[in-house]
Design a protein around this motif. Structure first.
Motif, PDB file in Angstrom:
ATOM      1  N   VAL A  15      -9.679 -14.182   0.222  1.00 33.98           N
ATOM      2  CA  VAL A  15     -10.371 -13.633  -0.935  1.00 33.98           C
ATOM      3  C   VAL A  15     -10.146 -14.509  -2.165  1.00 33.98           C
ATOM      4  CG1 VAL A  15      -8.496 -12.095  -1.676  1.00 33.98           C
ATOM      5  CG2 VAL A  15     -10.865 -11.479  -2.162  1.00 33.98           C
ATOM      6  N   ARG A  16      -8.968 -15.123  -2.295  1.00 35.27           N
ATOM      7  CA  ARG A  16      -8.763 -16.081  -3.391  1.00 35.27           C
ATOM      8  C   ARG A  16      -9.724 -17.261  -3.257  1.00 35.27           C
ATOM      9  NH1 ARG A  16      -2.713 -15.415  -3.195  1.00 35.27           N
ATOM     10  NH2 ARG A  16      -2.135 -14.310  -5.105  1.00 35.27           N
ATOM     11  N   SER A  17      -9.917 -17.721  -2.042  1.00 30.71           N
ATOM     12  CA  SER A  17     -10.848 -18.829  -1.812  1.00 30.71           C
ATOM     13  C   SER A  17     -12.266 -18.444  -2.219  1.00 30.71           C
ATOM     14  CB  SER A  17     -10.802 -19.243  -0.338  1.00 30.71           C
ATOM     15  OG  SER A  17     -11.775 -20.210  -0.044  1.00 30.71           O
ATOM     16  N   ASP A  18     -12.688 -17.223  -1.865  1.00 35.33           N
ATOM     17  CA  ASP A  18     -14.031 -16.782  -2.242  1.00 35.33           C
ATOM     18  C   ASP A  18     -14.185 -16.709  -3.759  1.00 35.33           C
ATOM     19  OD1 ASP A  18     -14.582 -16.569   0.439  1.00 35.33           O
ATOM     20  OD2 ASP A  18     -14.204 -14.406   0.544  1.00 35.33           O
TER      21      ASP A  18
ATOM     22  N   ASP B  54     -17.588  -9.690  -2.784  1.00 36.59           N
ATOM     23  CA  ASP B  54     -17.728  -8.336  -2.229  1.00 36.59           C
ATOM     24  C   ASP B  54     -16.405  -7.580  -2.192  1.00 36.59           C
ATOM     25  OD1 ASP B  54     -20.405  -8.789  -1.869  1.00 36.59           O
ATOM     26  OD2 ASP B  54     -20.172  -9.498   0.210  1.00 36.59           O
ATOM     27  N   ARG B  55     -15.322  -8.233  -1.846  1.00 38.31           N
ATOM     28  CA  ARG B  55     -14.055  -7.535  -1.666  1.00 38.31           C
ATOM     29  C   ARG B  55     -13.355  -7.212  -2.982  1.00 38.31           C
ATOM     30  NH1 ARG B  55     -10.274 -10.634   2.278  1.00 38.31           N
ATOM     31  NH2 ARG B  55      -8.946  -8.902   1.625  1.00 38.31           N
ATOM     32  N   VAL B  56     -13.821  -7.757  -4.085  1.00 37.20           N
ATOM     33  CA  VAL B  56     -13.237  -7.469  -5.400  1.00 37.20           C
ATOM     34  C   VAL B  56     -13.825  -6.161  -5.917  1.00 37.20           C
ATOM     35  CG1 VAL B  56     -12.983  -8.264  -7.775  1.00 37.20           C
ATOM     36  CG2 VAL B  56     -12.844  -9.892  -5.879  1.00 37.20           C
ATOM     37  N   VAL B  57     -12.946  -5.212  -6.268  1.00 36.90           N
ATOM     38  CA  VAL B  57     -13.418  -3.924  -6.768  1.00 36.90           C
ATOM     39  C   VAL B  57     -13.888  -4.070  -8.210  1.00 36.90           C
ATOM     40  CG1 VAL B  57     -11.884  -2.662  -5.204  1.00 36.90           C
ATOM     41  CG2 VAL B  57     -11.099  -3.236  -7.504  1.00 36.90           C
ATOM     42  N   GLN B  58     -14.810  -3.179  -8.596  1.00 35.57           N
ATOM     43  CA  GLN B  58     -15.376  -3.254  -9.944  1.00 35.57           C
ATOM     44  C   GLN B  58     -14.509  -2.525 -10.965  1.00 35.57           C
ATOM     45  OE1 GLN B  58     -18.011  -5.223 -10.470  1.00 35.57           O
ATOM     46  NE2 GLN B  58     -17.902  -5.670  -8.271  1.00 35.57           N
ATOM     47  N   LYS B  59     -13.740  -1.540 -10.492  1.00 43.27           N
ATOM     48  CA  LYS B  59     -12.814  -0.824 -11.360  1.00 43.27           C
ATOM     49  C   LYS B  59     -11.464  -0.765 -10.685  1.00 43.27           C
ATOM     50  CE  LYS B  59     -16.184   2.121 -13.726  1.00 43.27           C
ATOM     51  NZ  LYS B  59     -16.570   3.514 -14.044  1.00 43.27           N
ATOM     52  N   PRO B  60     -10.427  -1.266 -11.314  1.00 44.11           N
ATOM     53  CA  PRO B  60     -10.352  -1.911 -12.637  1.00 44.11           C
ATOM     54  C   PRO B  60     -11.169  -3.210 -12.705  1.00 44.11           C
ATOM     55  CG  PRO B  60      -8.163  -1.308 -11.828  1.00 44.11           C
ATOM     56  CD  PRO B  60      -9.098  -1.175 -10.690  1.00 44.11           C
TER      57      PRO B  60
ATOM     58  N   MET C 240      -6.924 -15.502 -14.305  1.00 46.32           N
ATOM     59  CA  MET C 240      -7.816 -14.362 -14.085  1.00 46.32           C
ATOM     60  C   MET C 240      -7.170 -13.401 -13.095  1.00 46.32           C
ATOM     61  SD  MET C 240     -11.805 -14.237 -12.955  1.00 46.32           S
ATOM     62  CE  MET C 240     -11.501 -15.043 -11.385  1.00 46.32           C
ATOM     63  N   TRP C 241      -7.235 -12.091 -13.425  1.00 46.38           N
ATOM     64  CA  TRP C 241      -6.711 -11.035 -12.568  1.00 46.38           C
ATOM     65  C   TRP C 241      -7.883 -10.249 -11.988  1.00 46.38           C
ATOM     66  CZ3 TRP C 241      -3.241  -9.140 -17.150  1.00 46.38           C
ATOM     67  CH2 TRP C 241      -2.236 -10.082 -17.384  1.00 46.38           C
ATOM     68  N   PHE C 242      -7.743  -9.894 -10.726  1.00 47.48           N
ATOM     69  CA  PHE C 242      -8.747  -9.042 -10.081  1.00 47.48           C
ATOM     70  C   PHE C 242      -8.049  -8.207  -9.012  1.00 47.48           C
ATOM     71  CE2 PHE C 242      -8.609 -13.128  -7.998  1.00 47.48           C
ATOM     72  CZ  PHE C 242      -8.576 -12.830  -6.646  1.00 47.48           C
ATOM     73  N   TRP C 243      -8.694  -7.117  -8.581  1.00 50.54           N
ATOM     74  CA  TRP C 243      -8.084  -6.151  -7.666  1.00 50.54           C
ATOM     75  C   TRP C 243      -8.905  -6.045  -6.376  1.00 50.54           C
ATOM     76  CZ3 TRP C 243      -7.578  -6.051 -12.773  1.00 50.54           C
ATOM     77  CH2 TRP C 243      -6.326  -5.698 -13.331  1.00 50.54           C
ATOM     78  N   ILE C 244      -8.193  -5.815  -5.272  1.00 52.82           N
ATOM     79  CA  ILE C 244      -8.827  -5.555  -3.968  1.00 52.82           C
ATOM     80  C   ILE C 244      -8.183  -4.309  -3.359  1.00 52.82           C
ATOM     81  CG2 ILE C 244      -9.342  -7.987  -3.561  1.00 52.82           C
ATOM     82  CD1 ILE C 244      -6.971  -8.060  -1.632  1.00 52.82           C
ATOM     83  N   ARG C 245      -8.828  -3.735  -2.331  1.00 57.21           N
ATOM     84  CA  ARG C 245      -8.321  -2.536  -1.655  1.00 57.21           C
ATOM     85  C   ARG C 245      -7.941  -2.780  -0.192  1.00 57.21           C
ATOM     86  NH1 ARG C 245      -8.734   2.259  -4.234  1.00 57.21           N
ATOM     87  NH2 ARG C 245     -10.065   2.374  -6.077  1.00 57.21           N
TER      88      ARG C 245
ATOM     89  N   SER D 156       0.836  -1.207   0.000  1.00 60.00           N
ATOM     90  CA  SER D 156       0.000   0.000   0.000  1.00 60.00           C
ATOM     91  C   SER D 156       0.868   1.253   0.000  1.00 60.00           C
ATOM     92  CB  SER D 156      -0.920  -0.008   1.216  1.00 60.00           C
ATOM     93  OG  SER D 156      -0.161  -0.153   2.422  1.00 60.00           O
ATOM     94  N   TYR D 157       2.015   1.225  -0.678  1.00 66.31           N
ATOM     95  CA  TYR D 157       2.940   2.359  -0.654  1.00 66.31           C
ATOM     96  C   TYR D 157       2.361   3.569  -1.400  1.00 66.31           C
ATOM     97  CZ  TYR D 157       7.127   5.121  -1.544  1.00 66.31           C
ATOM     98  OH  TYR D 157       8.027   6.144  -1.625  1.00 66.31           O
ATOM     99  N   SER D 158       2.066   3.404  -2.687  1.00 58.83           N
ATOM    100  CA  SER D 158       1.537   4.514  -3.482  1.00 58.83           C
ATOM    101  C   SER D 158       0.049   4.375  -3.754  1.00 58.83           C
ATOM    102  CB  SER D 158       2.290   4.618  -4.816  1.00 58.83           C
ATOM    103  OG  SER D 158       2.179   3.403  -5.548  1.00 58.83           O
ATOM    104  N   SER D 159      -0.503   3.175  -3.631  1.00 51.57           N
ATOM    105  CA  SER D 159      -1.922   2.952  -3.875  1.00 51.57           C
ATOM    106  C   SER D 159      -2.379   1.788  -3.013  1.00 51.57           C
ATOM    107  CB  SER D 159      -2.174   2.649  -5.361  1.00 51.57           C
ATOM    108  OG  SER D 159      -3.519   2.277  -5.574  1.00 51.57           O
ATOM    109  N   ASP D 160      -3.643   1.840  -2.626  1.00 55.59           N
ATOM    110  CA  ASP D 160      -4.174   0.741  -1.829  1.00 55.59           C
ATOM    111  C   ASP D 160      -4.740  -0.376  -2.691  1.00 55.59           C
ATOM    112  OD1 ASP D 160      -6.268   2.158  -2.839  1.00 55.59           O
ATOM    113  OD2 ASP D 160      -7.344   2.400  -0.945  1.00 55.59           O
ATOM    114  N   LEU D 161      -4.630  -0.249  -4.034  1.00 53.65           N
ATOM    115  CA  LEU D 161      -5.080  -1.303  -4.932  1.00 53.65           C
ATOM    116  C   LEU D 161      -4.026  -2.405  -5.004  1.00 53.65           C
ATOM    117  CD1 LEU D 161      -6.724   0.532  -7.963  1.00 53.65           C
ATOM    118  CD2 LEU D 161      -7.837  -1.036  -6.376  1.00 53.65           C
ATOM    119  N   VAL D 162      -4.467  -3.656  -4.866  1.00 54.58           N
ATOM    120  CA  VAL D 162      -3.585  -4.808  -4.949  1.00 54.58           C
ATOM    121  C   VAL D 162      -4.181  -5.795  -5.943  1.00 54.58           C
ATOM    122  CG1 VAL D 162      -2.539  -6.734  -3.715  1.00 54.58           C
ATOM    123  CG2 VAL D 162      -2.752  -4.509  -2.601  1.00 54.58           C
ATOM    124  N   ARG D 163      -3.376  -6.221  -6.940  1.00 54.47           N
ATOM    125  CA  ARG D 163      -3.864  -7.164  -7.940  1.00 54.47           C
ATOM    126  C   ARG D 163      -3.512  -8.583  -7.520  1.00 54.47           C
ATOM    127  NH1 ARG D 163      -1.397  -7.823 -13.872  1.00 54.47           N
ATOM    128  NH2 ARG D 163      -0.148  -9.327 -12.695  1.00 54.47           N
TER     129      ARG D 163
END
Length: 450
Positions: free
Chosen positions: A395-398, A357-363, A381-386, A322-329
């Motif tokens: 979250v991977r399990s979900d 629920d924890r997966v963001v819609q954008k990106p 498959m790639w997805f992002w969380i905050r 979470s250094y420059s952004s709280d988005l994690v892929r």
């Protein structure tokens, strides 16, 4: 030597007066008054403490008032003893000579000093400093009350040693120790107060808050030490004799401590790591908690709190999630059989990720076909969380569970493990041919020619 003789003379005079008083009727009267006052005070104090519910009565009081009220309630028996003994002494002074109530007066003075010291030191939360200050203050007051303070002070100052141009006596050591403890307590109390005020400032980042708090604490402690050394009469220029030894000690014995301290200052100054960041260093992954002078605490998902030396964050590779952004892929991999439509599988995977629920819609989650395997089609498959601090594996399990349900609903098949599939196909090849139907057999030849 003269000081020793003076102390002995004072003690001899005190013992002589005590022996003379032991043979008098008024000494027994004074002992009786003190016993009655002590018994009455203890009984009344215990009764008051049982009847007074301080927690309920002072629920809305400030913390400082609560501490003083609790200390006052603990000393209520002694206060009642002082009141009874004081009234009795005043009555004796009006009826007879003051010397016949001397013991009661000394007891009242000692008890009063004890109550005042207990109320003042109740504000000190550190138990060790509380006890040292209480004992030292009451000892000083007791010596002053019985008239031995000057003689004991001169005797303690007589025992001294010389270090260069610095004279260190027993009195200097005792005074310096007590004053240093009090000064350090005041410095820590002020730094804690300033730390709370700084943390309440929302305009400052967490790393700047910690850096300012550390600098204030260091300056206050240094000021307290210098003030105490100056107040006890130590010339700071005389300490230059020890500067070489201190430098050698810092270079060898305190090398790691100094390195960790400097590393902590560097981390706070460049803001590479700050409280609240989600990091992974070595085998540890978690949220940064407290950044101390020597270590940084990392809170992990399993409830453990690792204290990692600050030097490790400088010398090792650190991943700050979470250094420059709280988005994690994050990513998950899966396979489908060749008889399943790959485009339908990709759409189903994206739909499954968006349902968590924890997966963001954008990106937007993305599903890529990565390879045509020997027995199945491979995807990633790639997805992002905050909120990586809330966990990565969960979250991977979900996402995988949602992917299982969505693929099954869309009719996309996940292949069975490779070895089991090969054995199944080989078993199908070894099966015997099914028997032919009777209708397929050749018709018998006619017995008639032509």
């Amino acid at each position: 030597m003269d000081n020793v003789q003076g102390v002995v003379a004072n003690l001899s005079g005190t013992l002589h007066n005590l022996v003379a008083e032991l043979s008098s009727f008024w000494l027994l009267v004074q002992f009786g008054i003190l016993l009655v006052a002590g018994f009455a005070g203890a009984l009344a104090g215990a009764t008051i403490r049982r009847r007074v519910d301080l927690d309920k009565l002072g629920a809305s009081w400030p913390p400082l008032i609560k501490l003083l009220a609790k200390a006052l309630l603990d000393c209520i028996g002694t206060i009642l003893f002082i009141a009874i003994a004081f009234i009795a002494r005043e009555a004796m002074l009006s009826m007879t000579w003051p010397s016949r109530s001397y013991l009661v007066g000394v007891a009242v003075s000692l008890a009063t000093a004890w109550v005042v010291i207990a109320l003042v030191t109740s504000l000190i939360r550190n138990q060790f400093i509380h006890r040292v200050v209480s004992i030292a203050a009451w000892t000083f007051a007791a010596l002053d009350i019985v008239g031995l303070r000057s003689a004991v002070r001169a005797e303690l100052d007589a025992y001294a040693v010389m270090f260069g141009g610095l004279r260190i006596s027993a009195l200097l050591v005792i005074k310096g120790t007590v004053l240093l403890l009090i000064a350090l307590w005041i410095a820590n109390a002020l730094s804690d107060f300033m730390d709370r005020r700084i943390k309440s400032e929302k305009d400052l980042t967490p790393s700047v808050q910690v850096l300012i708090s550390k600098m204030i604490r260091i300056l206050l402690i240094a000021f307290a030490i210098i003030t105490v050394l100056s107040s006890v009469g130590i010339d700071l220029s005389a300490l230059a004799f020890f500067s070489g030894a201190i430098g050698v000690g810092l270079g060898f014995g305190l090398q790691k401590i100094v390195s960790n301290f400097v590393s902590g200052i560097i981390l706070l100054a460049d803001k590479s790591i700050k409280p609240g960041d989600v990091i992974s260093v070595g085998e540890h992954f978690g949220r940064v908690g407290i950044m101390g002078a020597r270590y940084t605490s990392v809170d992990t998902r399993d409830g453990r709190e690792y204290l990692i030396p600050n030097e490790d964050f400088i010398t090792q590779r650190v991943a700050n999630w979470s250094y420059s952004s709280d988005l994690v892929r994050l990513s998950v991999k899966f396979n489908t059989t060749y008889d399943s439509d790959p485009r339908k599988a990709q759409a189903a995977a994206v739909e499954a990720a968006q349902r968590v629920d924890r997966v963001v819609q954008k990106p937007t989650p993305q599903c890529m076909l990565t390879a045509f395997g020997s027995t199945s089609i491979e995807y990633e498959m790639w997805f992002w969380i905050r909120d990586p601090a809330a966990g990565i594996i969960n979250v991977r399990s979900d996402v995988l569970l949602a992917l299982w349900d969505t693929l099954a609903h869309q009719g996309v098949t996940i292949p069975k493990p490779g070895p089991a599939r090969v054995i199944y196909e080989l078993a199908r090849e070894d099966e015997p041919d099914p028997p032919k139907d009777q209708d397929d057999t050749a018709a018998p030849k006619s017995p008639f020619p032509g």
